[in-house]
Write a protein that holds these residues in place. Sequence first.
Motif, PDB file in Angstrom:
ATOM      1  N   ALA A 123       4.036  10.198  -6.952  1.00 41.54           N
ATOM      2  CA  ALA A 123       5.108  10.593  -7.871  1.00 41.54           C
ATOM      3  C   ALA A 123       4.563  10.803  -9.279  1.00 41.54           C
ATOM      4  N   LEU A 124       3.674   9.917  -9.719  1.00 42.35           N
ATOM      5  CA  LEU A 124       3.080  10.069 -11.051  1.00 42.35           C
ATOM      6  C   LEU A 124       2.224  11.324 -11.138  1.00 42.35           C
ATOM      7  N   ARG A 125       1.444  11.592 -10.110  1.00 38.86           N
ATOM      8  CA  ARG A 125       0.639  12.819 -10.111  1.00 38.86           C
ATOM      9  C   ARG A 125       1.535  14.041 -10.182  1.00 38.86           C
ATOM     10  N   THR A 126       2.643  14.012  -9.463  1.00 36.62           N
ATOM     11  CA  THR A 126       3.576  15.142  -9.462  1.00 36.62           C
ATOM     12  C   THR A 126       4.196  15.324 -10.841  1.00 36.62           C
ATOM     13  N   CYS A 127       4.609  14.228 -11.462  1.00 35.57           N
ATOM     14  CA  CYS A 127       5.250  14.313 -12.783  1.00 35.57           C
ATOM     15  C   CYS A 127       4.282  14.787 -13.855  1.00 35.57           C
ATOM     16  N   THR A 128       3.041  14.335 -13.784  1.00 36.97           N
ATOM     17  CA  THR A 128       2.091  14.719 -14.822  1.00 36.97           C
ATOM     18  C   THR A 128       1.474  16.082 -14.570  1.00 36.97           C
ATOM     19  N   ALA A 129       1.477  16.537 -13.321  1.00 40.89           N
ATOM     20  CA  ALA A 129       0.867  17.839 -13.018  1.00 40.89           C
ATOM     21  C   ALA A 129       1.831  18.990 -13.269  1.00 40.89           C
ATOM     22  N   ALA A 130       3.128  18.772 -13.086  1.00 41.20           N
ATOM     23  CA  ALA A 130       4.102  19.854 -13.234  1.00 41.20           C
ATOM     24  C   ALA A 130       4.597  19.901 -14.673  1.00 41.20           C
ATOM     25  N   PRO A 131       4.473  21.067 -15.342  1.00 36.43           N
ATOM     26  CA  PRO A 131       5.022  21.171 -16.702  1.00 36.43           C
ATOM     27  C   PRO A 131       6.544  21.177 -16.614  1.00 36.43           C
ATOM     28  N   ASN A 132       7.179  20.361 -17.457  1.00 33.49           N
ATOM     29  CA  ASN A 132       8.631  20.290 -17.405  1.00 33.49           C
ATOM     30  C   ASN A 132       9.277  20.511 -18.757  1.00 33.49           C
ATOM     31  N   ASP A 155       0.828  -1.209   0.000  1.00 33.79           N
ATOM     32  CA  ASP A 155       0.000   0.000   0.000  1.00 33.79           C
ATOM     33  C   ASP A 155       0.858   1.252   0.000  1.00 33.79           C
ATOM     34  N   ALA A 156       1.904   1.267   0.828  1.00 36.12           N
ATOM     35  CA  ALA A 156       2.786   2.433   0.887  1.00 36.12           C
ATOM     36  C   ALA A 156       3.496   2.634  -0.444  1.00 36.12           C
ATOM     37  N   GLN A 157       3.942   1.540  -1.073  1.00 36.92           N
ATOM     38  CA  GLN A 157       4.632   1.628  -2.362  1.00 36.92           C
ATOM     39  C   GLN A 157       3.690   2.175  -3.436  1.00 36.92           C
ATOM     40  N   ILE A 158       2.481   1.648  -3.488  1.00 36.86           N
ATOM     41  CA  ILE A 158       1.507   2.097  -4.489  1.00 36.86           C
ATOM     42  C   ILE A 158       1.158   3.562  -4.270  1.00 36.86           C
ATOM     43  N   THR A 159       0.926   3.936  -3.026  1.00 32.43           N
ATOM     44  CA  THR A 159       0.598   5.337  -2.721  1.00 32.43           C
ATOM     45  C   THR A 159       1.742   6.261  -3.111  1.00 32.43           C
ATOM     46  N   GLY A 171       9.218  19.068 -21.530  1.00 33.22           N
ATOM     47  CA  GLY A 171       9.736  17.913 -22.225  1.00 33.22           C
ATOM     48  C   GLY A 171      10.977  17.306 -21.603  1.00 33.22           C
ATOM     49  N   ALA A 172      11.475  17.869 -20.531  1.00 26.99           N
ATOM     50  CA  ALA A 172      12.661  17.329 -19.880  1.00 26.99           C
ATOM     51  C   ALA A 172      12.256  16.242 -18.917  1.00 26.99           C
ATOM     52  N   PRO A 173      13.090  15.220 -18.771  1.00 27.89           N
ATOM     53  CA  PRO A 173      12.747  14.183 -17.814  1.00 27.89           C
ATOM     54  C   PRO A 173      12.810  14.706 -16.394  1.00 27.89           C
ATOM     55  N   PRO A 174      12.014  14.138 -15.479  1.00 29.05           N
ATOM     56  CA  PRO A 174      11.995  14.639 -14.097  1.00 29.05           C
ATOM     57  C   PRO A 174      13.280  14.367 -13.375  1.00 29.05           C
TER      58      PRO A 174
END
Length: 194
Positions: free
Chosen positions: A180-189, A171-175, A191-194
């Motif tokens: 992390a996925l929400r952070t990566c997809t919500a923040a415009p970057n 559960d902790a790993q999935i959460t 085109g650079a990798p996170p």
Amino acid sequence: MISLFLSICKAIGKGIAAVPGWAWVALAIAGALLASHLWYGSTRYDAGAASRQQEIDALQTRFDDYVAADRAAAEAAKLAAQTAEQAQRDVFASLDAKHQKDLDDAKRKADAVVAGLRAGNLRLRNEWRGCQANAGRNLSETPASPGVADDATQLREASAGRIIRAGADADAQITGLQSALRTCTAAPNNGAPP
């Protein structure tokens, strides 16, 4: 004009006294025209050269302005990228701290389950309690000697703790991954990798 020049050259070849008066006048007019043409051309060239130099200077100034603007834009982009990178590092550091706390909580929860089973505060479901012996005695019950649990009971308690911990770790790993996925997809970057 060429025939006039040739006749003047022939007359000069015979001597200056043989040159007719009209030839001297024509020669003076030709010299004056040549001088005026040279003077006009040189002043016109000088004016054109000054004009071209002004154009060159203007183009050089524009070029310098473009280079300065490009450098400023590159510096601003670099600063913005560094700021965004630092912000993302901070977000991931907080996600890592939260994930580590969740893992620690999972270990505490598993230890609490094992302790609760050993203390008798928690009981396993019938499927996990153990098998019934032919004698009718439940093997998950405490043995006849007080204070000492049999090996099967200790093994079931430890297994239950490991199962609880594995579930809480998952559960902790999935959460953590979802955050992390929400952070990566919500923040415009850009085109650079996170």
